[in-house]
Design an enzyme around this catalytic site. Structure first.
Site, PDB file in Angstrom:
ATOM      1  N   GLY A 223      16.998   3.625 -92.658  1.00 37.44           N
ATOM      2  CA  GLY A 223      16.266   3.800 -91.413  1.00 37.44           C
ATOM      3  C   GLY A 223      15.201   2.744 -91.255  1.00 37.44           C
ATOM      4  O   GLY A 223      14.920   1.977 -92.186  1.00 37.44           O
ATOM      5  N   PRO A 224      14.584   2.678 -90.083  1.00 39.77           N
ATOM      6  CA  PRO A 224      13.552   1.669 -89.819  1.00 39.77           C
ATOM      7  C   PRO A 224      12.309   1.893 -90.674  1.00 39.77           C
ATOM      8  O   PRO A 224      12.141   2.963 -91.266  1.00 39.77           O
ATOM      9  CB  PRO A 224      13.252   1.850 -88.322  1.00 39.77           C
ATOM     10  CG  PRO A 224      13.741   3.217 -87.994  1.00 39.77           C
ATOM     11  CD  PRO A 224      14.859   3.522 -88.920  1.00 39.77           C
ATOM     12  N   PRO A 225      11.420   0.898 -90.737  1.00 39.19           N
ATOM     13  CA  PRO A 225      10.210   1.036 -91.564  1.00 39.19           C
ATOM     14  C   PRO A 225       9.304   2.158 -91.059  1.00 39.19           C
ATOM     15  O   PRO A 225       9.201   2.401 -89.857  1.00 39.19           O
ATOM     16  CB  PRO A 225       9.519  -0.329 -91.404  1.00 39.19           C
ATOM     17  CG  PRO A 225      10.570  -1.252 -90.917  1.00 39.19           C
ATOM     18  CD  PRO A 225      11.521  -0.436 -90.111  1.00 39.19           C
ATOM     19  N   GLY A 226       8.650   2.836 -92.000  1.00 42.07           N
ATOM     20  CA  GLY A 226       7.618   3.797 -91.646  1.00 42.07           C
ATOM     21  C   GLY A 226       8.085   5.183 -91.274  1.00 42.07           C
ATOM     22  O   GLY A 226       7.294   5.979 -90.771  1.00 42.07           O
ATOM     23  N   VAL A 227       9.374   5.512 -91.502  1.00 46.27           N
ATOM     24  CA  VAL A 227       9.856   6.847 -91.112  1.00 46.27           C
ATOM     25  C   VAL A 227       9.772   7.846 -92.271  1.00 46.27           C
ATOM     26  O   VAL A 227      10.180   8.995 -92.124  1.00 46.27           O
ATOM     27  CB  VAL A 227      11.301   6.790 -90.565  1.00 46.27           C
ATOM     28  CG1 VAL A 227      11.355   6.005 -89.281  1.00 46.27           C
ATOM     29  CG2 VAL A 227      12.262   6.202 -91.599  1.00 46.27           C
ATOM     30  N   GLY A 228       9.274   7.414 -93.430  1.00 41.85           N
ATOM     31  CA  GLY A 228       9.055   8.362 -94.519  1.00 41.85           C
ATOM     32  C   GLY A 228      10.115   8.363 -95.592  1.00 41.85           C
ATOM     33  O   GLY A 228      10.251   9.351 -96.315  1.00 41.85           O
ATOM     34  N   LYS A 229      10.866   7.263 -95.732  1.00 41.79           N
ATOM     35  CA  LYS A 229      11.945   7.230 -96.734  1.00 41.79           C
ATOM     36  C   LYS A 229      11.373   7.303 -98.155  1.00 41.79           C
ATOM     37  O   LYS A 229      11.876   8.043 -98.996  1.00 41.79           O
ATOM     38  CB  LYS A 229      12.779   5.951 -96.558  1.00 41.79           C
ATOM     39  CG  LYS A 229      13.450   5.822 -95.205  1.00 41.79           C
ATOM     40  CD  LYS A 229      14.349   4.605 -95.139  1.00 41.79           C
ATOM     41  CE  LYS A 229      13.605   3.297 -95.263  1.00 41.79           C
ATOM     42  NZ  LYS A 229      12.683   3.049 -94.139  1.00 41.79           N
ATOM     43  N   THR A 230      10.335   6.517 -98.410  1.00 40.63           N
ATOM     44  CA  THR A 230       9.751   6.504 -99.758  1.00 40.63           C
ATOM     45  C   THR A 230       9.028   7.805-100.067  1.00 40.63           C
ATOM     46  O   THR A 230       9.164   8.364-101.159  1.00 40.63           O
ATOM     47  CB  THR A 230       8.778   5.311 -99.896  1.00 40.63           C
ATOM     48  OG1 THR A 230       9.488   4.097 -99.605  1.00 40.63           O
ATOM     49  CG2 THR A 230       8.206   5.227-101.293  1.00 40.63           C
TER      50      THR A 230
ATOM     51  N   SER B   4      26.898  -3.529 -76.405  1.00 37.98           N
ATOM     52  CA  SER B   4      26.734  -2.243 -75.717  1.00 37.98           C
ATOM     53  C   SER B   4      26.225  -2.371 -74.285  1.00 37.98           C
ATOM     54  O   SER B   4      26.142  -1.373 -73.572  1.00 37.98           O
ATOM     55  CB  SER B   4      25.795  -1.333 -76.514  1.00 37.98           C
ATOM     56  OG  SER B   4      24.497  -1.882 -76.576  1.00 37.98           O
TER      57      SER B   4
ATOM     58  N   LYS C 209      18.389   5.424 -78.221  1.00 34.62           N
ATOM     59  CA  LYS C 209      18.516   4.957 -76.836  1.00 34.62           C
ATOM     60  C   LYS C 209      18.170   6.070 -75.849  1.00 34.62           C
ATOM     61  O   LYS C 209      17.502   5.836 -74.832  1.00 34.62           O
ATOM     62  CB  LYS C 209      19.944   4.453 -76.589  1.00 34.62           C
ATOM     63  CG  LYS C 209      20.292   3.176 -77.342  1.00 34.62           C
ATOM     64  CD  LYS C 209      21.737   2.771 -77.109  1.00 34.62           C
ATOM     65  CE  LYS C 209      22.083   1.475 -77.836  1.00 34.62           C
ATOM     66  NZ  LYS C 209      23.480   1.068 -77.631  1.00 34.62           N
TER      67      LYS C 209
END
Length: 778
Positions: free
Chosen positions: A354-361, A678, A721
């Protein structure tokens, strides 16, 4: 230079170059070559020998054979067992292939023969021959591969061409260098070429000799050091100075015997301890052995933490520490539930994308907390050396284990949760593929015997729960991806960001800033929404947290300076603390327009609206595209234009419009690069609207790839989107029918406010986007 044309049979040689005046024998096995020999024997026993450029080619064609070779006289032919033939030849003169006459049953070519001139009276040539004789003598002495008689033999040769050829035949050099000499038709040029080759070889031989001397000196030095060490040992024994060393050996012995080591690790440690005892603890070798023993003793070979399989507790921890991320939470709960039933289940290998800053770590830390495992994070961003993963061999100075073993040492248990952060940022170099080194680590059937290059011992990683993170899957090699379970962590909606800020970020920042109990800072709901909408533009919440921290710092400064007891933050005071709005929300046009269509795009920061404009002008059928579009997007526009031309009558457009009209398609924000397929339906709609003079509904957004036959194909990033379109004020979205399954990924609250139209054909898109539909009563 005397020249003469001849027609001769040709044999291509592999790995052998024959010079004029050179007598050599070689084996012939190819049918064509044997036929060529027989033809030569029937004529004047002359044959042309030229070397193949690539010795591996079995049946060379004309381009695979060097054009310059040697005309030779066949002296003897000997039949060998089987079909092979051994032939003895003597080089006569140089020759160059003018043209090939035939290829079957043997190769025959027209050859220009070059005979050397008698110009050995020139002073420059005499000087060259004298220098070569001197340098060749040095070469013979240094190489040891040529007899000294060769130098004496050269002194009797007066012809410069013959002299150069004979010297070349003695030199042990590469095939390319020999061919270069053979290619030199002019005698003076040939002599210069030979001199250059000899001087190069002398430099290499001199270096080899110097290296050999240095190696011998090192060996002598190590033997001398060993003798001195033995003398020191004797003196230490006499003086009693080895007590400290013996105490250290004893301490290591006790640690090894009491430590929870595997059988292999214990045997290896005792073996190294014996080496340490012999070498001495304070010797250069002893320092390396002690470091190695410290590593073995510090690793958690058999230390485990007990998993907490309380499902209810785990869910509470995950929900408390993270808002949303339901897919990740469900997968962890499933793992715990199955683990509770089957004790032997291996840990899953999850890849959070996912994109940076979404809480993966941070979700990885929460998972470790929920299952009661030690947590260790290994950053893989920028790693381009496989030794970073597997470790360096002990033969290198300063060698250490790789990051995996280092992480296990930090974890202090052999079943931690190990986070491999930014796995997509690894790269390769001449040092090896770092991603390939991870294949063994992440393979649950092999990682029970992971072998680090430094330790050279099997370490069991099968109980480790691996979690990896990535921003994109595009840069992860396919074999590595196959070993992981991919879970997409998409960007947060405005509502999710609001709840995260209110329930997690604001309390966290207030705690970090040590707010006293008698001072109170309150964030109104409107202020949180205002920060999200006007000061951040991201998928995650990092920037949002920084903005909240900035407001709290300014408020604390105000409290200290003005002695205020409490402050409430609303949308008006946000502007006071953070300044003017950084972003303005994308809003669609409030009225229907011709040639203006709202598309949708996916970015690394989530979704965005993508307005597309088209205008018609007098011309001759050109399609002009602007807006910094990528190749894929340009091709999509070309396909759309071709479709419109092919179906113009159906949409009420003059079928010969391209003879007197040009179309200009522009995608605003021209400084921002854009790409992807798209926007195909968006571009077709803009073109048809402009050509048919029909307005496009301003409240409709669309996305979909198109084909030349008008089919609408699936796209990615529908959730992001849709969220972007909803923020912009869109209430109707046209999507490919193939994306119907992705609608459920859109948050329920937003899903109920958007009308989704599923399209399989372009006609469906135009019917619902154009005012009046696509009837051709224009």
């Amino acid at each position: 230079m005397n020249q003469e044309n001849k027609v001769l049979p040709l044999i291509p040689l592999r790995g052998l170059i024959v010079f004029p005046y050179m007598v050599v024998h070689f084996d012939v096995g190819r049918d064509k070559s044997i036929e060529a020999l027989e033809k030569a024997m029937m004529n004047d026993q002359q044959i042309f020998l030229s070397t193949q450029k690539d010795a591996k080619i079995e049946e060379p064609n004309e381009d695979d054979i060097n054009s310059v070779g040697t005309i030779c006289s066949i002296k003897q032919i000997l039949r060998l067992p089987g079909d092979a033939v051994r032939v003895l030849v003597e080089g006569i003169s140089r020759g160059k292939i003018d043209k090939y006459l035939k290829q079957e049953p043997f190769i025959e070519a027209e050859i220009t023969e070059f005979k050397d001139e008698d110009n050995y009276e020139e002073y420059e040539i005499k000087a060259l021959m004298r220098i070569i004789t001197k340098e060749f003598g040095k070469y013979v002495k240094l190489s040891g591969a040529v007899t000294k008689d060769a130098v004496d033999f050269l002194k009797d040769i007066k012809e410069p061409g013959k002299f150069a050829d004979i010297v070349s035949s003695y030199l042990i050099i590469k095939q390319e260098q020999k061919q270069s000499v053979l290619n030199s038709i002019d005698e003076k040029e040939r002599l210069e070429n030979v001199l250059t080759v000899i001087k190069d070889e002398l430099q290499i031989l001199e270096l080899e000799r110097n290296i050999g001397v240095k190696v011998k000196e090192k060996i002598d030095k190590s033997q001398r050091e060993y003798y001195l060490r033995e003398q020191i040992k004797v003196m230490q024994d006499q003086l009693g100075d080895d007590d400290e060393e013996k105490a250290e050996i004893k301490e290591y012995t006790q640690k090894i015997k009491k430590g929870k080591l595997t059988k292999e690790a214990k045997e290896k440690a005792l073996h190294e301890l014996k080496k340490l005892e012999n070498a001495g603890a304070y010797s250069p070798e002893g320092a390396g052995i002690k470091t190695y023993l410290d590593w073995i003793l510090s690793l958690p070979w058999k230390d485990k933490t007990k998993d907490n399989l309380d499902i209810k507790r785990a869910r509470e921890i995950l929900n408390k520490e993270h808002y949303g991320l339901s897919d990740v939470k469900d997968r962890i709960i499933e793992y715990l539930a199955v683990k509770k039933m089957s004790k032997s289940l291996k840990g899953p290998i999850l890849c959070l994308v996912g994109p940076p800053g979404v809480g993966k770590t941070s979700i990885a830390k929460s998972i470790a907390n929920a299952v009661n495992r030690n947590f260790v994070r290994i950053s893989l961003g920028g790693v381009n050396d496989e030794a970073e993963i597997r470790g360096h061999r002990r033969t290198y100075v300063g060698a250490i284990p790789g990051r995996i073993i280092y992480g296990m040492k930090q974890a202090k248990s052999n079943n931690p949760l190990m986070l491999l952060d930014e796995i997509d940022k690894m790269s390769s170099s001449y040092k090896g593929e770092s991603a390939d080194a991870l294949l063994e680590v992440l393979d649950t059937s092999e990682n029970n015997k992971f072998r680090d290059n430094y330790l050279e011992l099997d370490f069991d990683l099968s109980d480790v729960m691996f979690v990896t993170t990535a921003n994109t899957l595009e840069t992860i090699p396919r074999p590595l991806m196959d070993r992981m379970e991919i879970i997409e962590v998409s960007g947060y909606t405005y509502e999710e960001k609001f709840h995260i800020a209110k329930e997690h970020l604001i309390p966290k920042q207030l705690e970090e800033h040590n707010m006293p109990e008698d001072k109170k800072i309150t964030f109104m709901d409107s202020s949180i929404y205002y920060i999200i909408e006007n000061y951040t533009r991201e998928s995650g919440v990092r920037s949002l947290e920084r903005k909240i921290a900035a407001i709290i710092r300014k408020i604390i400064t105000e409290i200290v300076e003005k002695d205020k007891s409490s402050i409430s933050v609303n949308s008006r005071t946000v502007k006071k603390y953070l300044g003017e709005d950084v972003f303005s929300a994308d809003k669609i046009d409030k009225e229907d327009k011709i040639g203006v269509v709202t598309g949708m795009a996916w970015t690394a920061y989530g979704g965005d609206t993508l307005p597309v404009e088209a205008v018609i002008m007098p011309g001759n059928g050109k399609l002009q595209l602007t807006g910094q579009l990528g190749d894929v997007m340009k091709e999509s526009a070309q396909a759309g234009y071709s479709y419109v031309r092919a179906n113009s009558v159906k949409y009420g457009i003059d079928k010969e419009f391209y003879k007197n009209k040009d179309i200009h398609v522009h995608v605003p924000e021209g400084a921002v690069p854009k790409d992807g397929p798209s926007a195909g339906v968006t571009m077709i709609t803009a073109m048809v609207s402009a050509l048919s003079d029909k307005k496009v509904k301003h409240n409709v957004a669309m996305t979909g790839e198109i084909t030349l036959t008008g089919r609408v194909l699936a796209i990615g990033g529908l959730k992001e989107k849709t969220l972007a379109a909803y923020r912009a004020g869109v209430d109707t979205i046209i999507i490919p029918k193939q994306n119907e399954k992705d609608i459920n990924k859109v948050p329920k609250a937003i899903r109920g406010k958007i009308k989704f139209i599923l399209a399989e054909e372009v006609d469906t898109v135009l019917e619902n986007a154009l005012i009046g539909g696509i009837n051709n009563d224009n």
